[in-house]
Scaffold this motif. Structure first.
Motif, PDB file in Angstrom:
ATOM      1  N   LEU A 171       0.830  -1.201   0.000  1.00 27.33           N
ATOM      2  CA  LEU A 171       0.000   0.000   0.000  1.00 27.33           C
ATOM      3  C   LEU A 171       0.870   1.258   0.000  1.00 27.33           C
ATOM      4  CD1 LEU A 171      -2.910   0.942   0.036  1.00 27.33           C
ATOM      5  CD2 LEU A 171      -2.867   0.888   2.531  1.00 27.33           C
ATOM      6  N   PHE A 172       2.020   1.199   0.691  1.00 30.61           N
ATOM      7  CA  PHE A 172       2.930   2.344   0.702  1.00 30.61           C
ATOM      8  C   PHE A 172       3.407   2.658  -0.714  1.00 30.61           C
ATOM      9  CE2 PHE A 172       7.328   3.857   0.697  1.00 30.61           C
ATOM     10  CZ  PHE A 172       7.195   5.049   1.379  1.00 30.61           C
ATOM     11  N   PHE A 173       3.829   1.631  -1.454  1.00 32.34           N
ATOM     12  CA  PHE A 173       4.316   1.853  -2.822  1.00 32.34           C
ATOM     13  C   PHE A 173       3.187   2.347  -3.735  1.00 32.34           C
ATOM     14  CE2 PHE A 173       7.932  -0.926  -1.620  1.00 32.34           C
ATOM     15  CZ  PHE A 173       8.951  -0.088  -2.020  1.00 32.34           C
ATOM     16  N   ALA A 174       1.970   1.894  -3.481  1.00 34.05           N
ATOM     17  CA  ALA A 174       0.848   2.353  -4.291  1.00 34.05           C
ATOM     18  C   ALA A 174       0.596   3.842  -4.097  1.00 34.05           C
ATOM     19  CB  ALA A 174      -0.410   1.564  -3.934  1.00 34.05           C
ATOM     20  N   CYS A 175       0.964   4.376  -2.911  1.00 32.41           N
ATOM     21  CA  CYS A 175       0.761   5.795  -2.619  1.00 32.41           C
ATOM     22  C   CYS A 175       1.851   6.689  -3.204  1.00 32.41           C
ATOM     23  CB  CYS A 175       0.680   6.019  -1.109  1.00 32.41           C
ATOM     24  SG  CYS A 175      -0.777   5.284  -0.335  1.00 32.41           S
ATOM     25  N   VAL A 176       2.935   6.091  -3.683  1.00 28.40           N
ATOM     26  CA  VAL A 176       3.991   6.873  -4.320  1.00 28.40           C
ATOM     27  C   VAL A 176       3.524   7.260  -5.720  1.00 28.40           C
ATOM     28  CG1 VAL A 176       6.373   6.858  -5.151  1.00 28.40           C
ATOM     29  CG2 VAL A 176       5.793   5.727  -3.002  1.00 28.40           C
ATOM     30  N   PRO A 177       3.556   8.540  -6.081  1.00 31.10           N
ATOM     31  CA  PRO A 177       3.079   8.959  -7.407  1.00 31.10           C
ATOM     32  C   PRO A 177       3.756   8.192  -8.539  1.00 31.10           C
ATOM     33  CG  PRO A 177       3.464  10.872  -6.020  1.00 31.10           C
ATOM     34  CD  PRO A 177       3.986   9.687  -5.264  1.00 31.10           C
ATOM     35  N   PHE A 178       2.975   7.817  -9.538  1.00 37.54           N
ATOM     36  CA  PHE A 178       3.444   7.094 -10.733  1.00 37.54           C
ATOM     37  C   PHE A 178       4.033   5.733 -10.384  1.00 37.54           C
ATOM     38  CE2 PHE A 178       4.119  11.701 -11.405  1.00 37.54           C
ATOM     39  CZ  PHE A 178       3.115  11.903 -12.357  1.00 37.54           C
ATOM     40  N   SER A 179       3.590   5.174  -9.250  1.00 35.49           N
ATOM     41  CA  SER A 179       4.107   3.870  -8.840  1.00 35.49           C
ATOM     42  C   SER A 179       3.094   2.787  -9.186  1.00 35.49           C
ATOM     43  CB  SER A 179       4.408   3.888  -7.346  1.00 35.49           C
ATOM     44  OG  SER A 179       5.042   2.697  -6.952  1.00 35.49           O
ATOM     45  N   THR A 180       3.140   1.678  -8.446  1.00 37.43           N
ATOM     46  CA  THR A 180       2.280   0.535  -8.741  1.00 37.43           C
ATOM     47  C   THR A 180       0.816   0.864  -8.458  1.00 37.43           C
ATOM     48  OG1 THR A 180       2.635  -0.288  -6.507  1.00 37.43           O
ATOM     49  CG2 THR A 180       4.096  -1.117  -8.232  1.00 37.43           C
ATOM     50  N   GLN A 181      -0.077   0.104  -9.066  1.00 39.67           N
ATOM     51  CA  GLN A 181      -1.508   0.330  -8.911  1.00 39.67           C
ATOM     52  C   GLN A 181      -1.986  -0.225  -7.578  1.00 39.67           C
ATOM     53  OE1 GLN A 181      -3.763  -0.889 -12.249  1.00 39.67           O
ATOM     54  NE2 GLN A 181      -5.758  -0.343 -11.382  1.00 39.67           N
ATOM     55  N   LEU A 182      -3.019   0.396  -7.052  1.00 41.27           N
ATOM     56  CA  LEU A 182      -3.621  -0.057  -5.807  1.00 41.27           C
ATOM     57  C   LEU A 182      -4.269  -1.429  -6.017  1.00 41.27           C
ATOM     58  CD1 LEU A 182      -4.395   1.063  -2.886  1.00 41.27           C
ATOM     59  CD2 LEU A 182      -6.630   1.532  -3.906  1.00 41.27           C
ATOM     60  N   PRO A 183      -4.084  -2.354  -5.094  1.00 37.35           N
ATOM     61  CA  PRO A 183      -4.729  -3.670  -5.227  1.00 37.35           C
ATOM     62  C   PRO A 183      -6.250  -3.542  -5.297  1.00 37.35           C
ATOM     63  CG  PRO A 183      -3.042  -3.720  -3.510  1.00 37.35           C
ATOM     64  CD  PRO A 183      -3.205  -2.285  -3.925  1.00 37.35           C
ATOM     65  N   GLU A 184      -6.879  -4.394  -6.105  1.00 34.85           N
ATOM     66  CA  GLU A 184      -8.333  -4.352  -6.293  1.00 34.85           C
ATOM     67  C   GLU A 184      -9.060  -4.493  -4.961  1.00 34.85           C
ATOM     68  OE1 GLU A 184     -10.502  -4.206  -8.932  1.00 34.85           O
ATOM     69  OE2 GLU A 184      -8.975  -3.746 -10.431  1.00 34.85           O
ATOM     70  N   THR A 185      -8.497  -5.274  -4.052  1.00 32.46           N
ATOM     71  CA  THR A 185      -9.169  -5.548  -2.778  1.00 32.46           C
ATOM     72  C   THR A 185      -9.207  -4.330  -1.855  1.00 32.46           C
ATOM     73  OG1 THR A 185      -7.072  -6.365  -1.894  1.00 32.46           O
ATOM     74  CG2 THR A 185      -8.606  -8.004  -2.828  1.00 32.46           C
ATOM     75  N   GLU A 186      -8.426  -3.288  -2.172  1.00 30.77           N
ATOM     76  CA  GLU A 186      -8.350  -2.118  -1.298  1.00 30.77           C
ATOM     77  C   GLU A 186      -9.288  -0.998  -1.743  1.00 30.77           C
ATOM     78  OE1 GLU A 186      -6.836  -2.003   1.456  1.00 30.77           O
ATOM     79  OE2 GLU A 186      -5.791  -3.926   1.271  1.00 30.77           O
ATOM     80  N   ALA A 187     -10.081  -1.232  -2.752  1.00 34.57           N
ATOM     81  CA  ALA A 187     -10.999  -0.195  -3.232  1.00 34.57           C
ATOM     82  C   ALA A 187     -12.424  -0.729  -3.215  1.00 34.57           C
ATOM     83  CB  ALA A 187     -10.620   0.251  -4.639  1.00 34.57           C
ATOM     84  N   PHE A 188     -13.369   0.142  -3.023  1.00 29.77           N
ATOM     85  CA  PHE A 188     -14.778  -0.253  -3.045  1.00 29.77           C
ATOM     86  C   PHE A 188     -15.505   0.543  -4.120  1.00 29.77           C
ATOM     87  CE2 PHE A 188     -14.308   3.141   0.051  1.00 29.77           C
ATOM     88  CZ  PHE A 188     -15.371   3.987  -0.211  1.00 29.77           C
ATOM     89  N   ILE A 189     -16.609  -0.037  -4.586  1.00 33.44           N
ATOM     90  CA  ILE A 189     -17.363   0.569  -5.689  1.00 33.44           C
ATOM     91  C   ILE A 189     -18.389   1.554  -5.133  1.00 33.44           C
ATOM     92  CG2 ILE A 189     -18.924   0.125  -7.625  1.00 33.44           C
ATOM     93  CD1 ILE A 189     -17.637  -2.642  -7.866  1.00 33.44           C
ATOM     94  N   THR A 190     -18.439   2.707  -5.754  1.00 29.23           N
ATOM     95  CA  THR A 190     -19.456   3.706  -5.402  1.00 29.23           C
ATOM     96  C   THR A 190     -19.676   4.598  -6.610  1.00 29.23           C
ATOM     97  OG1 THR A 190     -20.091   5.393  -3.775  1.00 29.23           O
ATOM     98  CG2 THR A 190     -17.786   5.358  -4.460  1.00 29.23           C
ATOM     99  N   GLN A 191     -20.372   5.708  -6.428  1.00 34.97           N
ATOM    100  CA  GLN A 191     -20.584   6.665  -7.506  1.00 34.97           C
ATOM    101  C   GLN A 191     -19.719   7.901  -7.288  1.00 34.97           C
ATOM    102  OE1 GLN A 191     -25.095   6.387  -7.219  1.00 34.97           O
ATOM    103  NE2 GLN A 191     -24.817   6.631  -9.432  1.00 34.97           N
ATOM    104  N   VAL A 192     -19.613   8.725  -8.333  1.00 36.45           N
ATOM    105  CA  VAL A 192     -18.725   9.884  -8.290  1.00 36.45           C
ATOM    106  C   VAL A 192     -19.034  10.827  -7.110  1.00 36.45           C
ATOM    107  CG1 VAL A 192     -18.016  11.981  -9.509  1.00 36.45           C
ATOM    108  CG2 VAL A 192     -18.148   9.806 -10.731  1.00 36.45           C
ATOM    109  N   PRO A 193     -20.296  11.243  -6.866  1.00 35.41           N
ATOM    110  CA  PRO A 193     -20.546  12.185  -5.756  1.00 35.41           C
ATOM    111  C   PRO A 193     -20.105  11.641  -4.408  1.00 35.41           C
ATOM    112  CG  PRO A 193     -22.461  12.070  -7.204  1.00 35.41           C
ATOM    113  CD  PRO A 193     -21.543  10.974  -7.620  1.00 35.41           C
ATOM    114  N   GLN A 194     -20.363  10.343  -4.172  1.00 36.63           N
ATOM    115  CA  GLN A 194     -19.961   9.758  -2.890  1.00 36.63           C
ATOM    116  C   GLN A 194     -18.447   9.664  -2.764  1.00 36.63           C
ATOM    117  OE1 GLN A 194     -22.369   8.657  -4.826  1.00 36.63           O
ATOM    118  NE2 GLN A 194     -24.216   8.779  -3.564  1.00 36.63           N
ATOM    119  N   ALA A 195     -17.767   9.343  -3.877  1.00 34.27           N
ATOM    120  CA  ALA A 195     -16.299   9.268  -3.843  1.00 34.27           C
ATOM    121  C   ALA A 195     -15.695  10.639  -3.556  1.00 34.27           C
ATOM    122  CB  ALA A 195     -15.775   8.718  -5.161  1.00 34.27           C
TER     123      ALA A 195
END
Length: 610
Positions: A161-185
């Motif tokens: 997760l630390f490396f994912a937070c570095v700009p232009f680094s690896t992508q965030l794992p799918e399991t660390e994100a949840f689905i919602t809509q734009v206004p809620q995000a």
């Protein structure tokens, strides 16, 4: 930044230990997300995540990820999940509830048409001390609880997760994100930012109201360049004791200390006496500072009829305004036209003496003849009787016949006219105000390429009459063309609300609004805000001034509106500045007594020693 990374036991980057708390699942969030909350001290709207962004009193990073996935695939995946869970709903009430929630979400997506996104929010903590890091983590968890959120503390997946937070680094794992809509995000987005100091070379020093950090702001040139305002004129409003004179002292001092600015100030109440003494030393090489006080021993005198060239529009307007003022209130258009015609004919005639006496004698013959010839409704006898007080042998014959020595006025960069002793005189006070405004206009035309500022304290009331409205409008609009600005400082809120002259001539021509504590005028604030054209957010900003001030800082807050842009700043000064600006009589007497003690110390050294 990435040197010396250690994954053993815990994540360590160089000499900093790292922890991450995240919102990466629906279970971490409250039942309802809001785009904004309220600031705990000022009650102004702030971002929903403000408690974990700007409110935390230690170094940290907030990160948010928003991905826009393929919409059809995501909807198909959600529909498949719904079908699977619904088919198992008879075996578990939890499955029944979850299938209902997915169905409700899909209906909402279909109804609103908002895009589906995947989002993740986290707070990254770091410190070189594990003990402090533990304390910071506890405070962050408490801040999340203010949002009704329950963050997840990462452990084994912390490096990823630390490396994912570095700009232009690896992508965030799918399991660390949840689905919602734009206004809620977007509710998890931090919209606050640090106040940036201006890069302009003409700035005012104030403080950030939250942290007390010094900040430089430009109230004149930069807002003009950015088209926030269309003139440099300013209106300062604050009740008695709100600190408006204190703020104006602070503002004008920094104006005067800039390399290219001349200030003319009309004061009632000696609020700038100490500042004048300080600037007289500080600006000695440029001409110093001067306070001119009109008393019975030193009466004001002025001869507006003496011209260095032809009669220009400004001088004609000044002379007419003086005559209108000394004649009577509520002149008719006919009376104004007769006076204007007599003035024009006076300057076309070569014989008469160029003074009020000469004008009076010219009118004795001209006006009655004009009235007879044109059959006008003009009371000549009344006109000559009232104006005779200013003619040779009259009570005020000195007022408009003797030229004032103004050479040093044009050299002095900071000039204060103290009108306290004549403020109650119904005639001399407004005439003196007009005279000083005319001096400023002359100074404005003579000083090419120099910033010119006129600040009118309560003296504006002397000229806020219907017959002066045209002159004031002309005055405010003309200043803009000559690299000048006019400031009006007042505590007379009733006049601001009710006077059409102030609204049309001053407020409409002053794009910068500076307001101090308006707590005394809560019952009138709706009218004030309507007159000033304030937005709802600006009204909230003003009403938040001086609320729950921190006990460890001595400050007063000030609202500054530059057109539609506005912000509240803190005014914090040094001890020496405080004694230079104070209007408290006991404190002023202490300073003046110390100065009169025969010490050879400079004025600034005296202020520091008090």
């Amino acid at each position: 930044m990435l040197g010396g990374i250690d994954f053993r036991d815990r994540l360590r980057v160089m000499d900093q230990f790292v922890e991450i708390l995240s919102l990466s699942d629906f279970s971490h969030l409250p039942g309802e997300l809001r785009p904004a909350g309220n600031h705990p001290r000022t009650q102004l709207p702030v971002s929903f995540v403000h408690p974990v962004s700007w409110k935390l009193p230690f170094s940290h990073l907030t990160n948010q990820f928003i991905y826009v996935p393929d919409q059809q695939q995501t909807k198909a995946m959600l529909e498949d999940s719904y079908k699977k869970i619904y088919s198992l709903s008879r075996f578990s009430s939890e499955n029944k509830v979850n299938s209902g929630l997915i169905e409700q979400f899909l209906d909402t997506v279909q109804t609103t048409g908002e895009k589906l996104v995947k989002t993740h929010f986290n707070v990254l903590l770091f410190d070189d001390s594990l003990q402090r890091l533990k304390q910071h983590k506890s405070e962050t968890a408490s801040a999340f609880s203010l949002m009704n959120c329950f963050p997840y503390q990462h452990s084994f997946d912390l490096p990823l997760l630390f490396f994912a937070c570095v700009p232009f680094s690896t992508q965030l794992p799918e399991t660390e994100a949840f689905i919602t809509q734009v206004p809620q995000a977007c509710c998890l987005t931090n919209f606050e930012g640090a106040i940036r100091s201006s890069d302009s070379d003409f700035t005012l020093y104030l403080s950030n109201r939250e942290e007390g950090c010094p900040v430089k702001i430009d109230l004149s040139d930069e807002p003009m360049d950015r088209h926030l305002i269309h003139n440099r004129n300013k209106l300062v409003i604050g009740g008695s004791g709100s600190g408006k004179s204190f703020f104006t002292n602070h503002l004008l001092r920094q104006y005067a200390e800039s390399e290219n600015c001349h200030v003319v100030l009309l004061d009632v109440g000696r609020s700038y006496e100490l500042l004048t003494r300080y600037l007289d030393e500080r600006l000695k090489e440029r001409g110093g500072a001067m306070m001119v006080e009109f008393t019975s021993e030193n009466p004001i005198s002025f001869n507006p009829f003496v011209l260095t060239g032809s009669l220009d529009v400004e001088r004609r307007q000044t002379i007419l305004s003086v005559i209108y003022t000394i004649y009577k209130e509520n002149l008719t258009e006919m009376e104004k036209d007769v006076i204007a015609r007599s003035l024009s004919e006076f300057f076309k005639t070569k014989g008469p003496e160029r003074s009020f006496d000469g004008y009076y004698e010219f009118c004795l013959e001209f006006i009655p003849g004009l009235v007879r010839a044109q059959q006008l409704d003009f009371n000549s006898a009344e006109f000559f009787f009232i104006l005779s007080k200013y003619y040779r042998g009259g009570e005020y014959d000195y007022l408009l016949n003797k030229p004032m020595q103004t050479d040093e006025f044009f050299r002095c960069p900071f000039l204060v006219f103290e009108l306290d002793s004549i403020k109650d005189h119904p005639v001399i006070f407004p005439v003196a105000t007009l005279i000083i405004m005319d001096i400023f206009l002359q100074k404005m035309r003579q000083l090419k390429g120099v910033r010119k500022v006129i600040c009118i304290e309560e003296a504006w009331k002397a000229i806020a009459t219907p017959q002066m409205a045209g002159y004031i409008k002309y005055f405010f609009k003309t200043i803009r063309k000559f690299f000048g600005e006019a400031m009006v400082v007042t505590q007379e809120v009733d006049d601001v609300i009710s006077s059409p002259v102030i609204r049309d001539a001053i407020i409409d021509n002053a794009d910068t609004r500076i307001l101090l504590d308006m707590g005394k005028f809560k019952n009138k604030f709706g009218q004030i805000s309507q007159t000033l054209g304030l937005s709802e957010f600006q009204k909230e900003q003003i009403l938040s001034i001086n609320k729950n001030l921190p006990a460890d800082r001595k400050l007063k807050e000030v609202f500054i509106g530059l057109g539609s842009y506005s912000r509240v700043f803190a005014l914090e000064v040094s001890r020496a500045e405080y004694f230079c600006y104070t209007s408290e009589q006991a404190e002023k007497e202490t300073v003046l007594k110390t100065l009169s003690g025969g010490s050879r110390a400079s004025f600034l050294e005296t202020l520091i020693s008090i």
